[in-house]
Scaffold this motif. Structure first.
Motif, PDB file in Angstrom:
ATOM      1  N   MET A   1       0.852  -1.125   0.089  1.00 18.40           N
ATOM      2  CA  MET A   1      -0.601   0.345   0.094  1.00 18.40           C
ATOM      3  C   MET A   1       1.309   1.601  -0.187  1.00 18.40           C
ATOM      4  SD  MET A   1      -3.611  -0.424   2.009  1.00 18.40           S
ATOM      5  CE  MET A   1      -2.707  -1.762   4.422  1.00 18.40           C
ATOM      6  N   SER A   2       0.198   2.374  -0.448  1.00 22.30           N
ATOM      7  CA  SER A   2       1.598   3.006  -0.775  1.00 22.30           C
ATOM      8  C   SER A   2       1.342   4.536   0.859  1.00 22.30           C
ATOM      9  CB  SER A   2       0.588   4.179  -1.817  1.00 22.30           C
ATOM     10  OG  SER A   2      -1.035   4.932  -1.704  1.00 22.30           O
ATOM     11  N   ALA A   3       1.783   5.447   1.173  1.00 17.76           N
ATOM     12  CA  ALA A   3       1.852   6.345   1.954  1.00 17.76           C
ATOM     13  C   ALA A   3       0.358   6.710   1.927  1.00 17.76           C
ATOM     14  CB  ALA A   3       2.738   6.972   1.947  1.00 17.76           C
ATOM     15  N   SER A   4      -0.235   7.183   0.716  1.00 19.45           N
ATOM     16  CA  SER A   4      -1.543   8.109   0.671  1.00 19.45           C
ATOM     17  C   SER A   4      -2.408   7.088   1.345  1.00 19.45           C
ATOM     18  CB  SER A   4      -1.388   8.272  -0.671  1.00 19.45           C
ATOM     19  OG  SER A   4      -0.758   9.341  -1.299  1.00 19.45           O
ATOM     20  N   VAL A   5      -2.496   6.207   0.466  1.00 19.40           N
ATOM     21  CA  VAL A   5      -3.471   5.169   1.191  1.00 19.40           C
ATOM     22  C   VAL A   5      -3.134   4.610   2.814  1.00 19.40           C
ATOM     23  CG1 VAL A   5      -4.563   2.980   0.648  1.00 19.40           C
ATOM     24  CG2 VAL A   5      -3.608   3.665  -1.226  1.00 19.40           C
ATOM     25  N   VAL A   6      -2.203   4.388   3.202  1.00 16.08           N
ATOM     26  CA  VAL A   6      -2.419   4.559   4.944  1.00 16.08           C
ATOM     27  C   VAL A   6      -2.913   5.920   5.375  1.00 16.08           C
ATOM     28  CG1 VAL A   6      -0.729   3.941   6.390  1.00 16.08           C
ATOM     29  CG2 VAL A   6      -0.687   2.765   4.880  1.00 16.08           C
TER      30      VAL A   6
END
Length: 63
Positions: A1-6
């Motif tokens: 998962m990308s940092a944006s999703v997290v």
């Protein structure tokens, strides 16, 4: 998962906590999330606890 999703997932959890349970529940969930992230970084080896403690005590860093 990308940092944006997290980040979006964390913001959603915090917002729903605030709506459902109020400010203090939001605050404690946020603190728990920060502690969990710190523990995860220590376990992954991406956070050096000794260097962090030295920095808080005023010790010199190697960088």
């Amino acid at each position: 998962m990308s940092a944006s999703v997290v980040g979006a997932a964390a913001a959603t959890v915090l917002a729903l906590t605030w709506i459902a349970a109020g400010f203090w529940a939001f605050f404690f969930v946020g603190v728990a999330m920060l502690v969990g992230a710190a523990v995860g970084r220590v376990v992954d080896g991406r956070l050096d606890v000794r260097a962090l403690a030295d920095a808080f005590r005023g010790g010199r860093s190697s960088s």
